[in-house]
Scaffold this motif. Structure first.
Motif, PDB file in Angstrom:
ATOM      1  N   ARG A  21       0.667  -1.123   0.027  1.00 22.67           N
ATOM      2  CA  ARG A  21      -0.031   0.041  -0.117  1.00 22.67           C
ATOM      3  C   ARG A  21       0.992   1.322   0.015  1.00 22.67           C
ATOM      4  NH1 ARG A  21      -3.181  -3.113   3.870  1.00 22.67           N
ATOM      5  NH2 ARG A  21      -2.164  -2.097   5.488  1.00 22.67           N
ATOM      6  N   ARG A  22       1.866   1.191   0.789  1.00 19.23           N
ATOM      7  CA  ARG A  22       2.723   2.813   0.975  1.00 19.23           C
ATOM      8  C   ARG A  22       3.720   2.912   0.005  1.00 19.23           C
ATOM      9  NH1 ARG A  22       4.432   6.644   0.512  1.00 19.23           N
ATOM     10  NH2 ARG A  22       5.079   7.871   2.098  1.00 19.23           N
ATOM     11  N   VAL A  23       4.411   1.515  -0.290  1.00 17.73           N
ATOM     12  CA  VAL A  23       5.694   1.625  -1.199  1.00 17.73           C
ATOM     13  C   VAL A  23       5.140   1.973  -2.642  1.00 17.73           C
ATOM     14  CG1 VAL A  23       7.485   0.575  -2.370  1.00 17.73           C
ATOM     15  CG2 VAL A  23       6.996   0.383   0.123  1.00 17.73           C
ATOM     16  N   SER A  24       3.754   1.734  -3.185  1.00 15.70           N
ATOM     17  CA  SER A  24       3.053   1.850  -4.265  1.00 15.70           C
ATOM     18  C   SER A  24       3.076   3.285  -4.561  1.00 15.70           C
ATOM     19  CB  SER A  24       1.879   0.938  -4.384  1.00 15.70           C
ATOM     20  OG  SER A  24       2.015  -0.009  -4.567  1.00 15.70           O
ATOM     21  N   GLU A  25       3.017   4.055  -3.502  1.00 14.61           N
ATOM     22  CA  GLU A  25       3.091   5.546  -3.714  1.00 14.61           C
ATOM     23  C   GLU A  25       4.365   6.201  -4.142  1.00 14.61           C
ATOM     24  OE1 GLU A  25       1.455   7.211  -0.158  1.00 14.61           O
ATOM     25  OE2 GLU A  25      -0.072   5.777   0.016  1.00 14.61           O
ATOM     26  N   ALA A 121      15.885  -4.889   4.051  1.00 19.46           N
ATOM     27  CA  ALA A 121      15.125  -5.748   4.748  1.00 19.46           C
ATOM     28  C   ALA A 121      14.320  -4.983   5.931  1.00 19.46           C
ATOM     29  CB  ALA A 121      16.089  -6.947   5.378  1.00 19.46           C
ATOM     30  N   VAL A 122      13.031  -5.238   6.127  1.00 17.85           N
ATOM     31  CA  VAL A 122      12.540  -4.443   7.126  1.00 17.85           C
ATOM     32  C   VAL A 122      11.638  -5.212   7.828  1.00 17.85           C
ATOM     33  CG1 VAL A 122      10.780  -2.652   7.311  1.00 17.85           C
ATOM     34  CG2 VAL A 122      11.969  -2.653   5.430  1.00 17.85           C
ATOM     35  N   SER A 123      11.714  -5.208   9.328  1.00 14.78           N
ATOM     36  CA  SER A 123      11.077  -6.000  10.363  1.00 14.78           C
ATOM     37  C   SER A 123      10.399  -5.171  11.484  1.00 14.78           C
ATOM     38  CB  SER A 123      11.951  -6.968  10.893  1.00 14.78           C
ATOM     39  OG  SER A 123      12.614  -7.598  10.060  1.00 14.78           O
ATOM     40  N   LEU A 124       9.404  -5.567  11.750  1.00 16.04           N
ATOM     41  CA  LEU A 124       8.347  -5.068  12.846  1.00 16.04           C
ATOM     42  C   LEU A 124       8.961  -5.945  14.237  1.00 16.04           C
ATOM     43  CD1 LEU A 124       6.223  -2.845  13.444  1.00 16.04           C
ATOM     44  CD2 LEU A 124       4.462  -4.726  13.681  1.00 16.04           C
ATOM     45  N   ALA A 125       9.446  -5.131  15.100  1.00 18.61           N
ATOM     46  CA  ALA A 125      10.059  -5.806  16.348  1.00 18.61           C
ATOM     47  C   ALA A 125       8.757  -5.969  17.174  1.00 18.61           C
ATOM     48  CB  ALA A 125      10.992  -4.807  16.959  1.00 18.61           C
ATOM     49  N   THR A 126       8.109  -7.046  17.235  1.00 17.24           N
ATOM     50  CA  THR A 126       7.042  -7.462  17.854  1.00 17.24           C
ATOM     51  C   THR A 126       6.979  -8.884  18.359  1.00 17.24           C
ATOM     52  OG1 THR A 126       4.639  -7.292  18.003  1.00 17.24           O
ATOM     53  CG2 THR A 126       5.563  -8.010  15.922  1.00 17.24           C
ATOM     54  N   THR A 127       6.554  -9.162  19.471  1.00 14.82           N
ATOM     55  CA  THR A 127       6.427 -10.324  20.098  1.00 14.82           C
ATOM     56  C   THR A 127       5.018 -11.207  19.871  1.00 14.82           C
ATOM     57  OG1 THR A 127       6.071  -9.631  22.095  1.00 14.82           O
ATOM     58  CG2 THR A 127       8.271 -10.124  21.686  1.00 14.82           C
ATOM     59  N   VAL A 139       8.325   3.900   7.260  1.00 14.21           N
ATOM     60  CA  VAL A 139       9.584   4.024   7.344  1.00 14.21           C
ATOM     61  C   VAL A 139      10.375   3.357   6.036  1.00 14.21           C
ATOM     62  CG1 VAL A 139      11.804   3.071   8.470  1.00 14.21           C
ATOM     63  CG2 VAL A 139       9.707   3.932  10.014  1.00 14.21           C
ATOM     64  N   ALA A 140       9.730   2.132   5.645  1.00 11.13           N
ATOM     65  CA  ALA A 140      10.387   1.802   4.301  1.00 11.13           C
ATOM     66  C   ALA A 140      10.172   2.520   3.406  1.00 11.13           C
ATOM     67  CB  ALA A 140       9.657   0.312   4.097  1.00 11.13           C
ATOM     68  N   ALA A 141       9.183   3.327   3.020  1.00 11.32           N
ATOM     69  CA  ALA A 141       8.674   4.147   1.817  1.00 11.32           C
ATOM     70  C   ALA A 141       9.948   5.214   1.876  1.00 11.32           C
ATOM     71  CB  ALA A 141       7.445   4.579   1.878  1.00 11.32           C
ATOM     72  N   ARG A 142      10.068   5.812   3.064  1.00 10.89           N
ATOM     73  CA  ARG A 142      11.101   7.004   3.107  1.00 10.89           C
ATOM     74  C   ARG A 142      12.394   6.472   2.630  1.00 10.89           C
ATOM     75  NH1 ARG A 142       8.939  11.452   7.714  1.00 10.89           N
ATOM     76  NH2 ARG A 142       6.631  11.349   7.211  1.00 10.89           N
ATOM     77  N   LEU A 143      12.683   5.430   3.394  1.00  8.78           N
ATOM     78  CA  LEU A 143      14.080   4.813   3.206  1.00  8.78           C
ATOM     79  C   LEU A 143      14.423   4.718   1.602  1.00  8.78           C
ATOM     80  CD1 LEU A 143      15.012   2.428   6.108  1.00  8.78           C
ATOM     81  CD2 LEU A 143      16.255   4.429   5.129  1.00  8.78           C
ATOM     82  N   ALA A 144      13.440   3.980   0.924  1.00  6.03           N
ATOM     83  CA  ALA A 144      13.361   3.737  -0.355  1.00  6.03           C
ATOM     84  C   ALA A 144      13.915   4.950  -1.245  1.00  6.03           C
ATOM     85  CB  ALA A 144      12.015   3.239  -0.788  1.00  6.03           C
ATOM     86  N   VAL A 145      13.360   6.144  -0.844  1.00  3.65           N
ATOM     87  CA  VAL A 145      13.460   7.400  -1.723  1.00  3.65           C
ATOM     88  C   VAL A 145      14.931   7.845  -1.265  1.00  3.65           C
ATOM     89  CG1 VAL A 145      12.919   9.678  -1.798  1.00  3.65           C
ATOM     90  CG2 VAL A 145      10.854   7.894  -1.676  1.00  3.65           C
ATOM     91  N   THR A 146      15.297   7.616   0.109  1.00  2.57           N
ATOM     92  CA  THR A 146      16.658   8.112   0.422  1.00  2.57           C
ATOM     93  C   THR A 146      17.531   7.125  -0.339  1.00  2.57           C
ATOM     94  OG1 THR A 146      15.808   8.694   2.272  1.00  2.57           O
ATOM     95  CG2 THR A 146      18.190   8.161   2.455  1.00  2.57           C
ATOM     96  N   VAL A 147      17.454   5.847  -0.364  1.00  4.00           N
ATOM     97  CA  VAL A 147      18.467   5.103  -1.130  1.00  4.00           C
ATOM     98  C   VAL A 147      18.252   5.310  -2.665  1.00  4.00           C
ATOM     99  CG1 VAL A 147      18.786   2.749  -1.936  1.00  4.00           C
ATOM    100  CG2 VAL A 147      18.234   3.110   0.631  1.00  4.00           C
ATOM    101  N   GLN A 148      17.345   5.903  -3.263  1.00  7.56           N
ATOM    102  CA  GLN A 148      17.361   6.200  -4.458  1.00  7.56           C
ATOM    103  C   GLN A 148      18.230   7.398  -4.877  1.00  7.56           C
ATOM    104  OE1 GLN A 148      13.867   7.927  -6.017  1.00  7.56           O
ATOM    105  NE2 GLN A 148      14.039   7.224  -8.094  1.00  7.56           N
TER     106      GLN A 148
END
Length: 248
Positions: A21-25, A121-127, A139-148
């Protein structure tokens, strides 16, 4: 951007859905993910039987294989383009410290890096089941733009762990190093109704060492952890010592 998404929790996992949903943006997205859960398979590659892939929706493929298989098959066969970025996740549960060696999520990003493609690689730190996948997807979408924009150093991918908190409660990302975990796990042995022994591995509580600057240290305090990992496993600190050995 043209982005390949994968995971190790399976193609129907809620973390992957939030990521789509988010990265498609921010880019054109194609999903190639395992048809079932493949957690803790590490960097396994299927060599001894054929792989089957099914197109289950527009730009979504389910593969009867591991996360590493998915990256290979996606890039070499299923995609009509070479991706600019591979994102693996969002994993249900942290991938921190020494556990990264087991992780199918991390291995998928590693495989992309072997092919010269930037990867996260993205993980949600949950038990538990996880509540805030949308925050991790942001967070992943913003990092994707930063890496680009900035690229990544050679042979490097990012291992990202996000606390299971609402986006507004997350503290700023920190660049961290891989931490350490104490392994004192127990194996539970039982007997089935036919009198045969069977065993459960991985039943012990996780015990991370709270080392300043590490991924666990950051996440346990509410920060997003961003760890640069690379492919070279050589222990350079030991090279000179081992060279003094009289090997025959």
């Amino acid at each position: 951007m043209k982005i390949l998404l994968t995971n190790d929790d399976g193609v129907h996992a809620p973390g992957l859905a939030a990521l789509v949903r988010r990265v498609s943006e921010v880019g054109e997205v194609v999903v190639v993910a395992p048809d079932r859960e493949q957690s803790a398979v590490g960097h396994a590659l299927t060599l001894h039987h054929p792989l089957r892939a099914s197109r289950i929706a527009e730009n979504i493929f389910a593969v009867e294989g591991t996360p590493t298989d998915c990256v290979n098959l996606g890039i070499h066969s299923l995609l009509t383009f070479r991706p600019d970025l591979v994102i693996s996740g969002i994993n249900r549960g942290a991938n921190m410290c020494d556990d990264v060696t087991y992780s199918g999520t991390v291995a998928a990003a590693l495989e992309a890096t072997l092919m010269g493609i930037p990867a996260i690689a993205v993980s949600l730190a949950t038990t538990g089941a996880g509540e805030h996948y949308d925050a991790a997807a942001e967070v992943a979408a913003r990092l994707a733009v930063t890496v680009q924009s900035n690229g990544l150093p050679p042979d490097t991918f990012l291992n990202v762990n996000v606390p299971d908190l609402p986006a507004g409660d997350l503290l700023p990302p920190l660049i961290t190093r891989q931490g350490k975990r104490s392994y004192e796990g127990t194996i539970v042995g039982k007997v089935d109704p036919r009198g045969r022994n069977y065993y459960w591995i991985g039943t012990a509580d996780q015990s991370y060492q709270d080392i300043p600057g590490s991924d666990y240290h950051a996440v346990s305090r509410g920060h997003v952890s961003v760890s640069p990992l690379h492919l070279d496993l050589t222990n350079y600190a030991s090279l000179e010592e081992l060279k003094r050995w009289e090997l025959r």
